[in-house]
Design a protein around this motif. Structure first.
Motif, PDB file in Angstrom:
ATOM      1  N   LEU A   1       0.825  -1.203   0.000  1.00 32.46           N
ATOM      2  CA  LEU A   1       0.000   0.000   0.000  1.00 32.46           C
ATOM      3  C   LEU A   1       0.863   1.258   0.000  1.00 32.46           C
ATOM      4  O   LEU A   1       0.604   2.217  -0.737  1.00 32.46           O
ATOM      5  CB  LEU A   1      -0.925  -0.018   1.216  1.00 32.46           C
ATOM      6  N   TYR A   2       1.911   1.242   0.799  1.00 36.46           N
ATOM      7  CA  TYR A   2       2.811   2.391   0.870  1.00 36.46           C
ATOM      8  C   TYR A   2       3.567   2.586  -0.443  1.00 36.46           C
ATOM      9  O   TYR A   2       3.687   3.715  -0.943  1.00 36.46           O
ATOM     10  CB  TYR A   2       3.791   2.207   2.033  1.00 36.46           C
ATOM     11  N   ALA A   3       4.066   1.492  -1.022  1.00 35.87           N
ATOM     12  CA  ALA A   3       4.786   1.592  -2.297  1.00 35.87           C
ATOM     13  C   ALA A   3       3.857   2.092  -3.397  1.00 35.87           C
ATOM     14  O   ALA A   3       4.253   2.927  -4.221  1.00 35.87           O
ATOM     15  CB  ALA A   3       5.372   0.235  -2.678  1.00 35.87           C
TER      16      ALA A   3
ATOM     17  N   PRO B   1       1.369   8.330  -8.203  1.00 36.75           N
ATOM     18  CA  PRO B   1       1.243   9.707  -8.704  1.00 36.75           C
ATOM     19  C   PRO B   1       2.325  10.106  -9.709  1.00 36.75           C
ATOM     20  O   PRO B   1       2.093  10.953 -10.569  1.00 36.75           O
ATOM     21  CB  PRO B   1       1.353  10.572  -7.448  1.00 36.75           C
ATOM     22  N   HIS B   2       3.482   9.491  -9.620  1.00 34.28           N
ATOM     23  CA  HIS B   2       4.594   9.887 -10.492  1.00 34.28           C
ATOM     24  C   HIS B   2       4.679   9.080 -11.780  1.00 34.28           C
ATOM     25  O   HIS B   2       5.034   9.614 -12.831  1.00 34.28           O
ATOM     26  CB  HIS B   2       5.923   9.768  -9.736  1.00 34.28           C
ATOM     27  N   PHE B   3       4.367   7.763 -11.691  1.00 35.57           N
ATOM     28  CA  PHE B   3       4.605   6.892 -12.845  1.00 35.57           C
ATOM     29  C   PHE B   3       3.359   6.207 -13.382  1.00 35.57           C
ATOM     30  O   PHE B   3       3.437   5.494 -14.375  1.00 35.57           O
ATOM     31  CB  PHE B   3       5.645   5.826 -12.488  1.00 35.57           C
ATOM     32  N   GLY B   4       2.230   6.325 -12.735  1.00 26.98           N
ATOM     33  CA  GLY B   4       0.995   5.735 -13.241  1.00 26.98           C
ATOM     34  C   GLY B   4       0.529   4.540 -12.438  1.00 26.98           C
ATOM     35  O   GLY B   4       1.246   3.994 -11.590  1.00 26.98           O
ATOM     36  N   THR B   5      -0.679   4.134 -12.741  1.00 24.50           N
ATOM     37  CA  THR B   5      -1.335   3.088 -11.971  1.00 24.50           C
ATOM     38  C   THR B   5      -0.689   1.718 -12.161  1.00 24.50           C
ATOM     39  O   THR B   5      -0.482   0.984 -11.193  1.00 24.50           O
ATOM     40  CB  THR B   5      -2.820   3.009 -12.372  1.00 24.50           C
TER      41      THR B   5
END
Length: 128
Positions: A89-91, A97-101
């Protein structure tokens, strides 16, 4: 025939059947996957617990050893599931937000597997 013998004899066939069911449910019934995952987890627990019973069948004072091994198995499983979930969850929250889902999902899966490996390795050293 005992259950352990049947598990040993048809284990490969059952695993192939589970893999087929997972891929079929991904394609046709995606809502069915939590049930398949639960069935796979319960199946693996049944095989592991039957193996514990078989290993301690002829030993001296088997109830205490069986109870200790099953408690260790369940405690390790709960710890792996909880810490893997938290780390994944943390990763995911850091990467998405930076590299996509998709990248966040892959990082979460990799992180949870890595945490599970390290917890199992650490529990093995701690208990031995």
């Amino acid at each position: 025939m005992t259950i352990i013998f049947l598990f040993k004899k048809y284990l490969g066939l059952l695993l192939l059947l589970f893999i087929f069911v997972v891929f079929f449910s991904l394609w046709q019934f995606p809502a069915f996957l939590p049930l398949v995952g639960t069935a796979l987890l319960l199946f693996s627990l049944a095989v592991t617990i039957s193996s514990i019973f078989k290993n301690h069948q002829e030993s001296e004072n088997p109830r205490l050893k069986i109870a200790r091994d099953i408690a260790t198995l369940l405690a390790t499983l709960v710890l792996i599931l909880f810490l893997g979930w938290q780390a994944g969850l943390y990763a995911n929250s850091l990467i998405t937000p930076h590299f996509g889902t998709l990248t966040g999902l892959l990082c979460a899966i990799g992180t949870s597997f890595a945490v599970g490996y390290w917890v199992k390795k650490g529990a093995g050293k701690f208990l031995s």
